[in-house]
Design a protein around this motif. Structure first.
Motif, PDB file in Angstrom:
ATOM      1  N   ALA A   1       0.812  -1.214   0.170  1.00  0.00           N
ATOM      2  CA  ALA A   1      -0.064   0.162  -0.047  1.00  0.00           C
ATOM      3  C   ALA A   1       1.067   1.141   0.164  1.00  0.00           C
ATOM      4  CB  ALA A   1      -1.057  -0.174   1.333  1.00  0.00           C
ATOM      5  N   GLY A   2       2.338   1.181  -0.055  1.00  0.00           N
ATOM      6  CA  GLY A   2       3.033   2.302  -0.078  1.00  0.00           C
ATOM      7  C   GLY A   2       4.114   2.478   0.921  1.00  0.00           C
ATOM      8  N   ALA A   3       4.159   1.819   1.753  1.00  0.00           N
ATOM      9  CA  ALA A   3       5.268   1.776   2.832  1.00  0.00           C
ATOM     10  C   ALA A   3       6.737   1.369   2.453  1.00  0.00           C
ATOM     11  CB  ALA A   3       4.851   1.162   4.113  1.00  0.00           C
ATOM     12  N   ASN A   4       7.642   2.058   3.030  1.00  0.00           N
ATOM     13  CA  ASN A   4       8.970   1.501   2.500  1.00  0.00           C
ATOM     14  C   ASN A   4       9.210  -0.032   2.933  1.00  0.00           C
ATOM     15  OD1 ASN A   4      11.739   0.989   2.886  1.00  0.00           O
ATOM     16  ND2 ASN A   4      12.108   3.344   2.726  1.00  0.00           N
ATOM     17  N   PRO A   5       9.612  -0.633   1.955  1.00  0.00           N
ATOM     18  CA  PRO A   5       9.948  -2.291   2.402  1.00  0.00           C
ATOM     19  C   PRO A   5      10.637  -2.346   3.485  1.00  0.00           C
ATOM     20  CG  PRO A   5      10.142  -1.748   0.072  1.00  0.00           C
ATOM     21  CD  PRO A   5      10.055  -0.571   0.557  1.00  0.00           C
ATOM     22  N   SER A   6      11.552  -1.724   4.039  1.00  0.00           N
ATOM     23  CA  SER A   6      12.330  -1.874   5.068  1.00  0.00           C
ATOM     24  C   SER A   6      11.544  -1.722   6.215  1.00  0.00           C
ATOM     25  CB  SER A   6      13.325  -0.696   5.502  1.00  0.00           C
ATOM     26  OG  SER A   6      12.760   0.518   5.431  1.00  0.00           O
ATOM     27  N   ILE A   7      10.181  -1.583   6.616  1.00  0.00           N
ATOM     28  CA  ILE A   7       9.360  -1.627   7.733  1.00  0.00           C
ATOM     29  C   ILE A   7       9.350  -3.084   8.007  1.00  0.00           C
ATOM     30  CG2 ILE A   7       8.250   0.380   7.289  1.00  0.00           C
ATOM     31  CD1 ILE A   7       5.841  -1.620   6.629  1.00  0.00           C
ATOM     32  N   ILE A   8       9.645  -4.015   7.273  1.00  0.00           N
ATOM     33  CA  ILE A   8       9.485  -5.375   7.584  1.00  0.00           C
ATOM     34  C   ILE A   8      10.445  -5.936   8.409  1.00  0.00           C
ATOM     35  CG2 ILE A   8       9.587  -7.669   6.467  1.00  0.00           C
ATOM     36  CD1 ILE A   8       8.004  -6.709   3.945  1.00  0.00           C
ATOM     37  N   TYR A   9      11.589  -5.378   8.375  1.00  0.00           N
ATOM     38  CA  TYR A   9      12.611  -5.843   9.325  1.00  0.00           C
ATOM     39  C   TYR A   9      13.340  -4.563  10.341  1.00  0.00           C
ATOM     40  CZ  TYR A   9      15.759  -3.648   5.883  1.00  0.00           C
ATOM     41  OH  TYR A   9      16.251  -3.043   5.032  1.00  0.00           O
ATOM     42  N   GLU A  10      13.009  -3.625   9.942  1.00  0.00           N
ATOM     43  CA  GLU A  10      14.060  -2.437  10.532  1.00  0.00           C
ATOM     44  C   GLU A  10      13.894  -2.362  12.098  1.00  0.00           C
ATOM     45  OE1 GLU A  10      13.613   1.143   8.594  1.00  0.00           O
ATOM     46  OE2 GLU A  10      11.518   1.430   9.059  1.00  0.00           O
ATOM     47  N   HIS A  11      14.685  -1.789  12.610  1.00  0.00           N
ATOM     48  CA  HIS A  11      14.704  -1.585  14.069  1.00  0.00           C
ATOM     49  C   HIS A  11      13.630  -0.593  14.389  1.00  0.00           C
ATOM     50  CE1 HIS A  11      16.313  -0.519  17.985  1.00  0.00           C
ATOM     51  NE2 HIS A  11      16.385   0.820  17.742  1.00  0.00           N
ATOM     52  N   ARG A  12      12.816  -1.146  15.429  1.00  0.00           N
ATOM     53  CA  ARG A  12      11.617   0.031  15.883  1.00  0.00           C
ATOM     54  C   ARG A  12      10.896   0.759  14.435  1.00  0.00           C
ATOM     55  NH1 ARG A  12      14.129   2.387  21.393  1.00  0.00           N
ATOM     56  NH2 ARG A  12      14.026   0.604  22.470  1.00  0.00           N
ATOM     57  N   ALA A  13      10.498  -0.077  13.543  1.00  0.00           N
ATOM     58  CA  ALA A  13       9.793   0.515  12.390  1.00  0.00           C
ATOM     59  C   ALA A  13       8.585   1.368  12.706  1.00  0.00           C
ATOM     60  CB  ALA A  13       9.480  -0.588  11.527  1.00  0.00           C
ATOM     61  N   HIS A  14       8.672   2.470  11.725  1.00  0.00           N
ATOM     62  CA  HIS A  14       7.227   3.318  12.147  1.00  0.00           C
ATOM     63  C   HIS A  14       6.892   3.731  10.746  1.00  0.00           C
ATOM     64  CE1 HIS A  14       9.987   6.526  11.554  1.00  0.00           C
ATOM     65  NE2 HIS A  14       8.843   7.615  11.481  1.00  0.00           N
ATOM     66  N   LEU A  15       5.785   4.379  10.526  1.00  0.00           N
ATOM     67  CA  LEU A  15       5.209   5.016   9.270  1.00  0.00           C
ATOM     68  C   LEU A  15       5.125   6.364   9.269  1.00  0.00           C
ATOM     69  CD1 LEU A  15       2.384   2.397   8.639  1.00  0.00           C
ATOM     70  CD2 LEU A  15       4.702   2.319   7.463  1.00  0.00           C
ATOM     71  N   GLY A  16       4.618   7.084  10.412  1.00  0.00           N
ATOM     72  CA  GLY A  16       4.197   8.386  10.358  1.00  0.00           C
ATOM     73  C   GLY A  16       2.974   8.649   9.921  1.00  0.00           C
ATOM     74  N   THR A  17       2.388   9.608  10.407  1.00  0.00           N
ATOM     75  CA  THR A  17       0.921  10.078   9.946  1.00  0.00           C
ATOM     76  C   THR A  17       0.715  10.626   8.329  1.00  0.00           C
ATOM     77  OG1 THR A  17       0.085  10.789  12.299  1.00  0.00           O
ATOM     78  CG2 THR A  17      -0.719  11.796  10.157  1.00  0.00           C
ATOM     79  N   ASP A  18       1.816  11.358   7.898  1.00  0.00           N
ATOM     80  CA  ASP A  18       1.757  11.494   6.390  1.00  0.00           C
ATOM     81  C   ASP A  18       1.564  10.203   5.397  1.00  0.00           C
ATOM     82  OD1 ASP A  18       4.502  11.188   7.380  1.00  0.00           O
ATOM     83  OD2 ASP A  18       5.326  12.394   5.933  1.00  0.00           O
ATOM     84  N   VAL A  19       2.321   9.273   5.663  1.00  0.00           N
ATOM     85  CA  VAL A  19       2.590   7.877   5.211  1.00  0.00           C
ATOM     86  C   VAL A  19       1.280   7.166   5.536  1.00  0.00           C
ATOM     87  CG1 VAL A  19       3.754   5.870   4.778  1.00  0.00           C
ATOM     88  CG2 VAL A  19       5.325   7.988   5.010  1.00  0.00           C
ATOM     89  N   LEU A  20       0.819   7.106   6.646  1.00  0.00           N
ATOM     90  CA  LEU A  20      -0.282   6.428   6.939  1.00  0.00           C
ATOM     91  C   LEU A  20      -1.422   6.849   6.488  1.00  0.00           C
ATOM     92  CD1 LEU A  20       0.088   5.647  10.983  1.00  0.00           C
ATOM     93  CD2 LEU A  20      -0.568   3.918   9.041  1.00  0.00           C
ATOM     94  N   CYS A  21      -1.702   8.102   6.141  1.00  0.00           N
ATOM     95  CA  CYS A  21      -2.879   8.595   5.301  1.00  0.00           C
ATOM     96  C   CYS A  21      -2.987   7.795   3.989  1.00  0.00           C
ATOM     97  CB  CYS A  21      -2.920  10.164   5.326  1.00  0.00           C
ATOM     98  SG  CYS A  21      -3.176  10.785   6.995  1.00  0.00           S
ATOM     99  N   THR A  22      -1.997   7.805   3.215  1.00  0.00           N
ATOM    100  CA  THR A  22      -1.827   7.295   2.164  1.00  0.00           C
ATOM    101  C   THR A  22      -1.888   5.656   2.105  1.00  0.00           C
ATOM    102  OG1 THR A  22      -0.454   9.008   1.066  1.00  0.00           O
ATOM    103  CG2 THR A  22      -0.563   6.983  -0.330  1.00  0.00           C
ATOM    104  N   ILE A  23      -1.462   5.185   2.868  1.00  0.00           N
ATOM    105  CA  ILE A  23      -1.586   3.775   3.031  1.00  0.00           C
ATOM    106  C   ILE A  23      -3.127   3.400   3.513  1.00  0.00           C
ATOM    107  CG2 ILE A  23      -1.158   1.605   4.631  1.00  0.00           C
ATOM    108  CD1 ILE A  23       1.736   2.791   4.831  1.00  0.00           C
ATOM    109  N   VAL A  24      -3.661   3.921   4.362  1.00  0.00           N
ATOM    110  CA  VAL A  24      -5.187   3.328   4.665  1.00  0.00           C
ATOM    111  C   VAL A  24      -6.012   3.616   3.276  1.00  0.00           C
ATOM    112  CG1 VAL A  24      -4.454   3.679   7.308  1.00  0.00           C
ATOM    113  CG2 VAL A  24      -5.690   5.389   5.736  1.00  0.00           C
ATOM    114  N   LYS A  25      -5.905   4.732   2.509  1.00  0.00           N
ATOM    115  CA  LYS A  25      -6.761   4.875   1.500  1.00  0.00           C
ATOM    116  C   LYS A  25      -6.493   3.788   0.538  1.00  0.00           C
ATOM    117  CE  LYS A  25      -7.149   7.970  -2.416  1.00  0.00           C
ATOM    118  NZ  LYS A  25      -6.726   9.261  -3.114  1.00  0.00           N
ATOM    119  N   ASN A  26      -5.115   3.463   0.289  1.00  0.00           N
ATOM    120  CA  ASN A  26      -4.764   2.457  -0.737  1.00  0.00           C
ATOM    121  C   ASN A  26      -5.413   1.026  -0.291  1.00  0.00           C
ATOM    122  OD1 ASN A  26      -3.410   4.351  -2.400  1.00  0.00           O
ATOM    123  ND2 ASN A  26      -1.439   3.745  -1.610  1.00  0.00           N
TER     124      ASN A  26
END
Length: 518
Positions: free
Chosen positions: A178-203
């Protein structure tokens, strides 16, 4: 395939075949391919470095199995359940992480779910929230708590969780699609941020619709239709729908809906929760205390912390939803009641760090014999904290401990303004004792926590004060065909665990359908 743990990578370096080969005591050409499973930051002592776990295809892998931190293992992919019987389309109430992922899985399995969300689509919701932050005009149905994506949409978007569950990777992979950086699957304390989340939930919403689902916004559940202890449909403020399977994922703030469900016989019980304040510190302080000489290094980003302590009054105190480089935001759903929360954008670029500091609230604090007494207790806390225009009470941590009220030592990020007050007045004696002791303990772990920190209140919505009891197959104890789900039902806490519970309950719906139980 080999699973290899504890691969050391220095700050400023990127993981490579050379690092894996060094761990295996072989040559880089022996590493045919690899996939990162997990990244963590080892900050013990002064030896700061990253540590990786990977899955790797390696030539002659059997000879490496004798090495420490190496095993032979294949990662299992999530497999969609199969629907074997025809049924009415399921209904999902609520479109936060739990409801969203429940609806997504049902759609992927061909069940074309109907989603009912009392708040607005994220496009309108973002405008409503931005207006509230700017001038304090609150929309009681479209706000930080209600609307597409749930409360997590306006947060730091943290993807960390304490649970161990095979569904987590499915959750993260859908975020990536849905648009998140692929590194969230493994990275240390991954997060998305509100600006990215707004796009992701719509997708994700658009994917559900492409698969045949429907999503209705600005539509509120008013009651279930129940016959002989079985749900047969729902009534909203706009329409009536037949439904034999209803996933209830309404979040932790819909007290009005829980009251109606209780009248209809849905079993629910009181649950402990927590309350406290948001604390703010200069982000530079947290970076220095966490990273030492590496503070400011571009490989590290803004630092976070996790704190907890026991107190003399037998109440735990802990940090929650820490937002590096974030802001404190108003999160109220009612005029005359103040709730604050934390939020950050994907770059975590703000000058301040903020975190909830919460003290345990036990059932004995609010129990008067009614299942919804916890909601009433929350409401009283939030009324006590309300100031005209949603201005927030605030105080220096050092002044709170010495019972003084001086000008704030740090400019708060809270957008609607603060008023300096004695924060003791917001809480009972035991909570204040726990808070005072906790601050002193935390100051020993983060030097400057007291001297450079401020507190902003009230934070009272970290979790639900009720649990909707369910059977092993996921159905409500009292109403067949009703599947309580997510944080509001008392089975999750945070984006990932809520989404995971959504998948689990969708699987349970399909299992019940296949067994022909309803």
């Amino acid at each position: 395939m080999l699973k290899i743990h504890q691969i050391r990578v220095e700050i400023g370096e990127e993981l490579s075949k050379e690092h894996i080969a060094k761990k295996l005591r072989t040559v880089p050409s022996a590493i045919q391919s690899y996939d990162i499973e997990r990244e963590s930051l080892d900050a013990r002592g002064n030896d700061l470095h990253f540590s990786y776990t990977v899955y790797a295809n390696v030539r002659n892998e059997e000879k490496f199995l004798r090495l420490k931190d190496v095993s032979q293992e294949t990662r299992d992919d999530y497999v969609l359940p199969v629907v074997r019987k025809k049924t009415q389309r399921p209904v999902v109430i609520g479109f936060g992480p739990a409801g969203m992922y429940a609806a997504l899985l049902l759609a992927e399995c061909g069940l074309k779910p109907l989603v009912i969300e009392r708040g607005s689509a994220v496009e309108k919701r973002s405008q409503d929230v931005e207006r509230f932050f700017h001038d304090g005009r609150l929309d009681e149905e479209s706000n930080v708590q209600f609307g597409e994506g749930g409360a997590g949409t306006f947060s730091d978007g943290k993807l960390t969780t304490r649970i161990k569950n095979f569904r987590i990777r499915k959750v993260l992979e859908e975020f990536v699609e849905a648009g998140a950086n692929p590194s969230i699957i493994y990275e240390h304390r991954a997060h998305l941020g509100t600006d990215v989340l707004c796009t992701i939930v719509k997708n994700i919403r658009e994917k559900i619709i492409r698969l045949g689902g429907e999503v209705h916004f600005d539509e509120r559940l008013e009651k279930l239709i129940v016959k002989e202890n079985r749900v047969t449909g729902i009534v909203t403020n706009k329409d009536r729908y037949e439904a034999e399977h209803v996933i209830l994922a309404i979040g932790h703030s819909a007290a009005d809906t829980y009251a109606q469900l209780l009248l209809q016989g849905v079993h629910m019980e009181q649950k402990d929760f927590a309350a406290g304040v948001r604390v703010e510190h200069p982000q530079s302080l947290i970076d220095t205390c966490t990273y030492g000489r590496y503070a400011g290094h571009p490989s590290l980003g803004a630092a976070s912390y996790q704190l907890h302590a026991k107190t003399s009054v037998n109440r735990g105190i802990y940090s929650f939803c820490m937002c590096p480089g974030g802001i404190v935001i108003p999160s109220s759903i009612k005029e005359g009641e103040l709730v604050v929360n934390g939020m950050s954008y994907s770059d975590r670029g703000g000058a301040n760090a903020n975190s909830a500091i919460l003290v345990q609230i036990f059932k004995r604090d609010f129990d008067h014999g009614h299942p919804l007494d916890g909601f009433a207790f929350q409401k009283e806390l939030e009324k006590k904290a309300f100031r005209k225009g949603f201005v927030a009470p605030a105080q220096n941590i050092k002044d709170y401990l010495s019972q003084e009220t001086n000008a704030l030592c740090l400019s708060s990020s809270y957008p609607l303004g603060t008023t300096v007050e004695d924060m003791h007045q917001l809480f009972g004696e035991e909570v204040n004792v726990a808070m005072e002791e906790g601050f002193r303990i935390f100051d020993r772990r983060i030097h400057g926590f007291i001297e450079q920190g401020i507190m902003v209140g009230m934070e009272s919505r970290s979790s639900s004060p009720v649990r909707l009891a369910r059977k092993e197959d996921g159905q409500s104890l009292a109403v067949q065909g009703l599947f309580p789900c997510g944080e509001g039902a008392g089975y999750a806490g945070g984006i990932v665990s809520s989404a995971t519970d959504g998948l689990k309950q969708a699987e349970n719906v399909i299992s019940v359908i296949n067994r022909g139980l309803i």
